[in-house]
Design an enzyme around this catalytic site. Structure first.
Site, PDB file in Angstrom:
ATOM      1  CG  ASP A   1       1.015   4.119   4.498  1.00  9.82           C
ATOM      2  OD1 ASP A   1       0.409   3.633   4.769  1.00  9.82           O
ATOM      3  OD2 ASP A   1       2.235   3.118   4.944  1.00  9.82           O
TER       4      ASP A   1
ATOM      5  CG  HIS B   1       0.384   0.175   2.416  1.00  4.91           C
ATOM      6  ND1 HIS B   1       0.027  -1.464   3.518  1.00  4.91           N
ATOM      7  CD2 HIS B   1       0.231   0.773   3.468  1.00  4.91           C
ATOM      8  CE1 HIS B   1       0.494  -0.739   3.885  1.00  4.91           C
ATOM      9  NE2 HIS B   1       0.551   0.300   3.992  1.00  4.91           N
TER      10      HIS B   1
ATOM     11  CE  LYS C   1       4.548 -21.736 -30.618  1.00  2.00           C
ATOM     12  NZ  LYS C   1       4.028 -22.292 -29.492  1.00  2.00           N
TER      13      LYS C   1
ATOM     14  CD  GLU D   1       5.182 -25.383 -28.992  1.00  3.24           C
ATOM     15  OE1 GLU D   1       5.004 -24.698 -28.052  1.00  3.24           O
ATOM     16  OE2 GLU D   1       3.674 -25.799 -29.087  1.00  3.24           O
TER      17      GLU D   1
HETATM   18 MN    MN Z   1       2.445   1.315   5.705  1.00  5.57          MN
END
Ligand code: MN
Length: 480
Positions: free
Chosen positions: A45, A43, A184, A329
């Site tokens: 702040d 997150h 590939k 492949e």
């Molecule tokens: Mn924080």
């Protein structure tokens, strides 16, 4: 006690965060900071200097760049002013453990400040503009950008882009200098939409497959506040170190969280990234491949479960040789000057396979004998030629016990009286027919002159493919 909550949550003998201290001398305008915090959940702040403390919100998706999208902002305890300069790592076991970096800092003008609404104009190193935070319930607030996007040319993050396709080629292009070459990958094509530290994975058929591959959540946190759309392939790597589509089958169909978690340990998947379709407010689709690759490589996307394998310009033979040695492949050849053409198949992208192989529609089976008595002995497969389903032969190898049981359970309810095949050689009289709904991946040595598969083997189910799109792939001429 303004900082009581802040202090109660922390042991200052163990965390490098400041305990408080004297407020610093202030400039004319109050300051703000946005700290990127890689805690259990990433997150940002957002903190505003006011009345001797930092009034703070945790914003899971960061400061919105666009007025069209509001972000949740969770009001948290006031922090001491000295926190405005904090960057460092809060050790494991402490509140908010994880790395903190300063994402933006600057000053702000207060336009309105009440219990439930805060309106400010930010003057940061990154962010400039008017924002409002408003309470929606308890600790939950929203942050909204009131000004137009800072970047006047900003294009919103696309919701869905159809992946560009490749034409099957029999050999490497003659003019190798015009191409970039990649390995590939034998997996599932998936586009990754990354914003606010979160990744959304979308299949070729626009299905949201994010929850099937929790490994890639970590990639979102690593990408941080960049907004990207990536093109790549989800692969499973076997004990021998090579990608295995068969193995990936053990993960593809799982959707229940418990099942996914359990199988993750056994069959971890990875995401190989090969193209960049959007970068921080701008589509990169019109850019030439070489430029998209340069931008992609500058992002250095690399982690436990994601990689950006190299693309080499001009060296098709070397890439092919390496792909053979690694038992991959094949190789992809992509024109260096080509834009990204969503949904299009053209000579701009070529696939050159080390073995022949393709998807085919399953239209029934031949009953087994001996050890396979009473079960599937061989699958009857075909491909579409316009509306006509052409029989291409029977495939009796490449299954394990688990897959045989699975095929049986998927095919039984599809039984029908008549053959679904409209053309090609007739399957044997003993055949049990089904509706042509299942698609499998098959490998073989060549097509016979009568249009049958030689030495075919089953490689896996392709539940991401529509049977109606399954056609016979003929390698195009290499004289490009
Ligand atoms: Mn924080």
């Amino acid at each position: 006690m303004p900082l009581e909550q802040y202090r109660k949550k922390r042991d200052f003998g163990k965390t490098p965060e400041p305990a408080g201290g004297t407020p610093r001398k202030r400039g004319k305008l109050p300051r703000f900071v946005v700290q990127e915090h890689h805690a259990t959940s990433l997150h940002w702040d957002f903190r505003l200097e006011r009345d001797g403390v930092l009034v703070s919100w945790a914003v899971p998706k960061g400061i919105p760049p666009d007025p069209k999208r509001n972000h949740l902002a969770v009001h948290v305890e006031d922090h001491p002013l000295s926190y405005i300069d904090f960057a460092g790592t809060i050790p494991e076991g402490n509140y908010g453990a994880g790395a903190v970096t300063v994402w933006d800092r600057g000053t702000y003008e207060e336009e309105k400040w009440s219990e439930r609404e805060v309106m400010v104009v930010l003057h940061g190193e990154r962010v400039e503009g008017r924002y409002v935070l408003f309470q929606t319930g308890g600790k939950n607030w929203m942050i909204h950008r009131m000004d137009p996007p800072q970047d006047p040319g900003r294009e919103p993050l696309p919701e869905r882009i159809e992946p560009m396709k490749a034409r099957l080629a029999a050999d490497l292009p003659r003019d190798a200098t015009a191409y970039g070459f990649e390995f590939k990958w034998d997996g599932i094509r998936a586009l990754a939409y990354c914003a606010g530290g979160r990744v959304r994975l979308q299949s070729r058929s626009f299905e949201d497959i994010t929850s099937r591959y929790p490994e890639l959540r970590e990639m979102g946190a690593a990408i941080g506040s960049h907004e990207l759309v990536l093109d790549g392939e989800v692969i499973a790597v076997g004990k021998d170190g090579r990608p295995s589509f068969e193995l990936l089958q053990g993960r593809m169909g799982l959707t229940a969280e418990g099942d996914v978690r359990r199988r993750m340990k056994e069959i971890p998947v990875g995401y190989v990234i090969f193209d960049l379709l959007y970068l921080d407010g701008h589509s990169t689709l019109p850019l030439p491949y070489s430029e998209r690759r340069r931008l992609l490589e500058s992002l250095e996307l690399k982690g436990h479960f994601w990689q950006t394998p190299p693309s080499t310009s001009g060296d098709g033979e070397g890439t092919r040789e390496a792909s053979r040695q690694l038992a991959l492949e094949g190789v992809m050849a992509k024109r260096l000057d080509s834009a990204y053409l969503p949904g299009r198949r053209s000579d701009a992208w070529l696939k050159i396979k080390n073995h022949l192989g393709q998807e085919l529609v399953i239209g029934g089976w031949l009953p087994g004998a001996g050890a396979r008595e009473g079960r599937i002995g061989a699958l009857l497969v075909g491909y579409h030629d316009g509306p006509t389903l052409v029989y291409a032969g029977k495939v009796g190898t490449g299954f394990n016990e688990r897959m045989l049981a699975r095929l049986q359970s998927l095919l039984e309810p599809l039984r029908r009286e008549t053959s679904p095949f409209d053309a090609g050689t007739r399957p044997s009289r003993a055949a049990v027919f089904t509706e042509p709904r299942l698609v499998g991946e098959f490998q073989f040595t060549e097509w016979t002159r009568s249009g049958q598969l030689r030495h075919p083997a089953f490689k896996g189910l392709r539940e991401d493919k529509d049977p109606l799109t399954v056609v016979r792939e003929s390698p195009t001429s290499p004289n490009l």
